[in-house]
Design a protein around this motif. Structure first.
Motif, PDB file in Angstrom:
ATOM      1  N   PRO A 179     -25.628  93.120  14.954  1.00 38.45           N
ATOM      2  CA  PRO A 179     -24.717  92.129  14.805  1.00 38.45           C
ATOM      3  C   PRO A 179     -24.936  91.429  13.350  1.00 38.45           C
ATOM      4  N   VAL A 180     -24.039  91.136  12.887  1.00 39.07           N
ATOM      5  CA  VAL A 180     -24.381  90.169  11.419  1.00 39.07           C
ATOM      6  C   VAL A 180     -23.449  88.758  11.781  1.00 39.07           C
ATOM      7  N   PRO A 181     -24.144  87.659  11.274  1.00 33.72           N
ATOM      8  CA  PRO A 181     -23.179  86.418  11.368  1.00 33.72           C
ATOM      9  C   PRO A 181     -21.890  86.411  10.673  1.00 33.72           C
ATOM     10  N   VAL A 182     -20.770  85.969  11.406  1.00 35.10           N
ATOM     11  CA  VAL A 182     -19.565  85.796  10.686  1.00 35.10           C
ATOM     12  C   VAL A 182     -19.022  84.572  11.132  1.00 35.10           C
ATOM     13  N   GLY A 183     -19.417  83.737  12.014  1.00 38.27           N
ATOM     14  CA  GLY A 183     -18.607  82.673  12.182  1.00 38.27           C
ATOM     15  C   GLY A 183     -19.448  81.436  12.679  1.00 38.27           C
ATOM     16  N   VAL A 184     -18.979  79.996  12.305  1.00 38.10           N
ATOM     17  CA  VAL A 184     -20.027  78.937  12.535  1.00 38.10           C
ATOM     18  C   VAL A 184     -19.195  78.201  13.350  1.00 38.10           C
ATOM     19  N   ASN A 185     -19.785  77.883  14.660  1.00 34.35           N
ATOM     20  CA  ASN A 185     -19.192  76.567  15.348  1.00 34.35           C
ATOM     21  C   ASN A 185     -19.095  75.145  14.789  1.00 34.35           C
ATOM     22  N   ARG A 186     -17.879  74.686  14.963  1.00 31.97           N
ATOM     23  CA  ARG A 186     -17.639  73.304  14.565  1.00 31.97           C
ATOM     24  C   ARG A 186     -17.447  72.194  15.547  1.00 31.97           C
ATOM     25  N   GLY A 187     -17.408  72.830  16.613  1.00 32.92           N
ATOM     26  CA  GLY A 187     -17.061  71.857  17.814  1.00 32.92           C
ATOM     27  C   GLY A 187     -18.358  70.977  18.328  1.00 32.92           C
ATOM     28  N   THR A 188     -18.037  69.858  18.955  1.00 29.70           N
ATOM     29  CA  THR A 188     -19.407  69.272  19.712  1.00 29.70           C
ATOM     30  C   THR A 188     -18.863  69.033  20.951  1.00 29.70           C
ATOM     31  N   GLY A 189     -19.943  69.132  21.842  1.00 29.27           N
ATOM     32  CA  GLY A 189     -19.961  68.914  23.309  1.00 29.27           C
ATOM     33  C   GLY A 189     -20.672  69.993  24.139  1.00 29.27           C
ATOM     34  N   VAL A 190     -20.394  70.100  25.264  1.00 30.39           N
ATOM     35  CA  VAL A 190     -21.018  70.937  26.239  1.00 30.39           C
ATOM     36  C   VAL A 190     -20.166  72.224  26.581  1.00 30.39           C
ATOM     37  N   VAL A 191     -20.875  73.406  26.250  1.00 30.74           N
ATOM     38  CA  VAL A 191     -20.015  74.738  26.799  1.00 30.74           C
ATOM     39  C   VAL A 191     -19.685  74.870  28.285  1.00 30.74           C
ATOM     40  N   THR A 192     -18.463  74.620  28.350  1.00 34.81           N
ATOM     41  CA  THR A 192     -18.188  74.872  29.639  1.00 34.81           C
ATOM     42  C   THR A 192     -17.823  76.332  30.320  1.00 34.81           C
ATOM     43  N   SER A 193     -17.746  77.220  29.378  1.00 35.63           N
ATOM     44  CA  SER A 193     -17.470  78.442  29.831  1.00 35.63           C
ATOM     45  C   SER A 193     -17.504  79.468  28.675  1.00 35.63           C
ATOM     46  N   VAL A 194     -17.929  80.684  28.784  1.00 32.82           N
ATOM     47  CA  VAL A 194     -18.034  81.845  27.833  1.00 32.82           C
ATOM     48  C   VAL A 194     -17.068  82.779  28.288  1.00 32.82           C
ATOM     49  N   THR A 195     -16.112  83.134  27.539  1.00 30.57           N
ATOM     50  CA  THR A 195     -15.069  84.184  27.928  1.00 30.57           C
ATOM     51  C   THR A 195     -15.059  85.380  27.130  1.00 30.57           C
ATOM     52  N   VAL A 196     -15.779  85.664  26.521  1.00 30.76           N
ATOM     53  CA  VAL A 196     -16.325  87.196  25.642  1.00 30.76           C
ATOM     54  C   VAL A 196     -17.735  87.753  25.974  1.00 30.76           C
ATOM     55  N   GLY A 197     -17.794  88.781  26.189  1.00 30.36           N
ATOM     56  CA  GLY A 197     -19.100  89.460  26.364  1.00 30.36           C
ATOM     57  C   GLY A 197     -19.590  90.232  25.151  1.00 30.36           C
ATOM     58  N   VAL A 198     -20.754  90.521  25.107  1.00 35.32           N
ATOM     59  CA  VAL A 198     -21.316  91.264  24.014  1.00 35.32           C
ATOM     60  C   VAL A 198     -20.519  92.581  23.784  1.00 35.32           C
ATOM     61  N   GLY A 199     -19.977  92.738  22.528  1.00 34.06           N
ATOM     62  CA  GLY A 199     -19.384  94.146  22.252  1.00 34.06           C
ATOM     63  C   GLY A 199     -17.983  93.885  22.574  1.00 34.06           C
ATOM     64  N   ASP A 200     -17.200  92.939  23.138  1.00 34.40           N
ATOM     65  CA  ASP A 200     -15.845  93.000  23.358  1.00 34.40           C
ATOM     66  C   ASP A 200     -15.042  92.630  22.076  1.00 34.40           C
ATOM     67  N   GLU A 201     -13.943  93.520  22.029  1.00 35.62           N
ATOM     68  CA  GLU A 201     -13.102  93.470  21.016  1.00 35.62           C
ATOM     69  C   GLU A 201     -12.072  92.156  20.995  1.00 35.62           C
ATOM     70  N   VAL A 202     -12.066  91.477  19.949  1.00 31.62           N
ATOM     71  CA  VAL A 202     -11.344  90.301  19.734  1.00 31.62           C
ATOM     72  C   VAL A 202     -10.376  90.414  18.694  1.00 31.62           C
ATOM     73  N   GLY A 203      -9.128  89.646  18.805  1.00 40.18           N
ATOM     74  CA  GLY A 203      -7.938  89.447  17.673  1.00 40.18           C
ATOM     75  C   GLY A 203      -7.703  88.197  17.574  1.00 40.18           C
ATOM     76  N   GLN A 204      -6.538  88.133  16.850  1.00 44.49           N
ATOM     77  CA  GLN A 204      -5.940  86.814  16.471  1.00 44.49           C
ATOM     78  C   GLN A 204      -5.985  85.763  17.786  1.00 44.49           C
ATOM     79  N   GLY A 205      -6.366  84.937  17.811  1.00 36.27           N
ATOM     80  CA  GLY A 205      -6.187  83.889  18.790  1.00 36.27           C
ATOM     81  C   GLY A 205      -7.198  83.956  20.003  1.00 36.27           C
ATOM     82  N   SER A 206      -7.872  84.986  20.059  1.00 32.65           N
ATOM     83  CA  SER A 206      -8.734  85.088  21.242  1.00 32.65           C
ATOM     84  C   SER A 206      -9.655  84.190  21.725  1.00 32.65           C
ATOM     85  N   VAL A 207      -9.748  83.597  22.780  1.00 35.56           N
ATOM     86  CA  VAL A 207     -10.620  82.591  23.141  1.00 35.56           C
ATOM     87  C   VAL A 207     -12.084  83.090  23.303  1.00 35.56           C
TER      88      VAL A 207
END
Length: 362
Positions: free
Chosen positions: A75-103
């Motif tokens: 994997p290569v870095p493609v996106g930077v987090n800009r939010g602040t706070g505590v991660v309350t859930s992770v909704t994608v797994g390694v290798g999941d395909e995501v599209g426009q607006g995926s959480v």
């Protein structure tokens, strides 16, 4: 004084004569050997060497070695987090395909989504905002079916209403403002992602600026680890036949090599035909995490069919011309079209011709 008569002389002991004779015999023998050695002609090596005969037959000549190819998604870095706070859930797994607006995950219960765009999120987008980031957001809203306007890069009233509709669907306050931490723009969608597990995990505290999102490339890497000696057998373009995880066959070709002087090893990269992926449309067989070693047949000499003889049957004259000696003593000039593992494919003789090969008589 001697008591012998004056006309007699003392006799030498017999053993002195014997010794002298022996010396003469040895010298004479040496001289005879020397004469024999110098005068006798040197033996004919071609006649002295044992040989046998074999028939020229149709066959195939080629060579290959079996090595392991290490396959891995990187994997290569493609996106930077800009939010602040505590991660309350992770909704994608390694290798999941995501599209426009995926959480991707939530921070303080607020969803963080992915959208396509070259410009990273860097500010809040509200009424009157203009720029490429606004156009990227408008495209995402359009793809999600909540915006019917053009992606003109200007956040007008229609854009703000669409943002509120999107926020309602997401279950958050309908402010009409998209905060920098709400969206992570990545260059291409859809794509398979792998969140950095050391950064984004349930309960982690994020401060903004973390390189959280990594994307899997279109195909995994294929590398053949070899020794320095083996590397010489794998010039660029060498064909490699791989057994896929499902038991099928993939075809690759050697490309660039990377030397590791500290370990005296070399890593040879593989690529598919005409720049395609080695795994084609079957790359999903490769596990997303870790690596897998695939059995690989490296074709060091491509197979050639024709009339085959042992390479030992070939003789070369002072001019570099290659020939074979037939059973009746005829010297037949031939052309070697391939050679590997002690066998050669030749042109210039007929099938069934018996040719001389050095070796023991049958």
């Amino acid at each position: 004084m001697s008591d012998l008569p004056e006309n007699l002389t003392p006799r030498r002991p017999w053993y002195r004569f014997a010794a002298g004779a022996a010396v003469l015999l040895v010298v004479g023998g040496a001289i005879g050997w020397a004469v024999t050695t110098v005068v006798s002609p040197a033996p004919d090596v071609s006649e002295a060497t044992p040989y046998t005969y074999v028939s020229v037959v149709a066959g195939e000549v080629g060579a290959s070695i079996h090595l392991n190819t290490v396959v891995e998604w990187k994997p290569v870095p493609v996106g930077v987090n800009r939010g602040t706070g505590v991660v309350t859930s992770v909704t994608v797994g390694v290798g999941d395909e995501v599209g426009q607006g995926s959480v991707l995950y939530t921070i303080d219960l607020r969803p963080v989504v992915v959208a396509e765009g070259e410009v990273p999120a860097f500010r809040a987008i509200s009424l009157g905002a203009e720029g490429a980031d606004v156009a990227q957001l408008q495209t995402m809203l359009s793809d999600m079916g909540v915006y019917a306007g053009s992606s003109d890069g200007t956040a007008g009233a229609r854009t703000i209403e669409s943002i509120k509709t999107w926020q309602k669907n997401m279950g958050v306050a309908q402010t009409g403002v998209v905060e920098p931490g709400d969206v992570i723009f990545v260059p291409t969608l859809p794509t398979r992602v792998a969140l950095d597990g050391a950064v984004v995990f349930r309960g982690a505290t994020l401060n903004g600026g973390e390189p959280a999102v990594r994307a899997l490339p279109s195909s995994p890497t294929f590398d053949v680890p070899v020794t320095d000696t083996q590397a010489g057998l794998l010039p660029p373009g060498t064909r490699v036949e791989l057994t896929s995880p499902d038991g099928g066959q993939w075809l690759g070709y050697t490309a660039e090599s990377t030397a590791h002087p500290e370990s005296a090893t070399v890593t040879v990269a593989l690529e598919g035909a005409r720049g395609a992926a080695v795994c084609g449309d079957e790359c999903g067989q490769v596990p997303v995490t870790g690596d897998v070693a695939l059995d690989s047949r490296v074709v060091t000499v491509e197979s050639v069919t024709g009339l085959v003889v042992p390479s030992a049957a070939l003789v070369t004259d002072a001019g570099g011309q290659v020939a074979v000696l037939t059973e009746d003593g005829e010297r037949r000039t031939v052309i070697v079209t391939a050679a590997a593992r002690g066998m050669s494919v030749i042109d210039g003789v007929e099938a069934g011709t018996r040719v001389r090969v050095p070796g023991e008589e049958p």
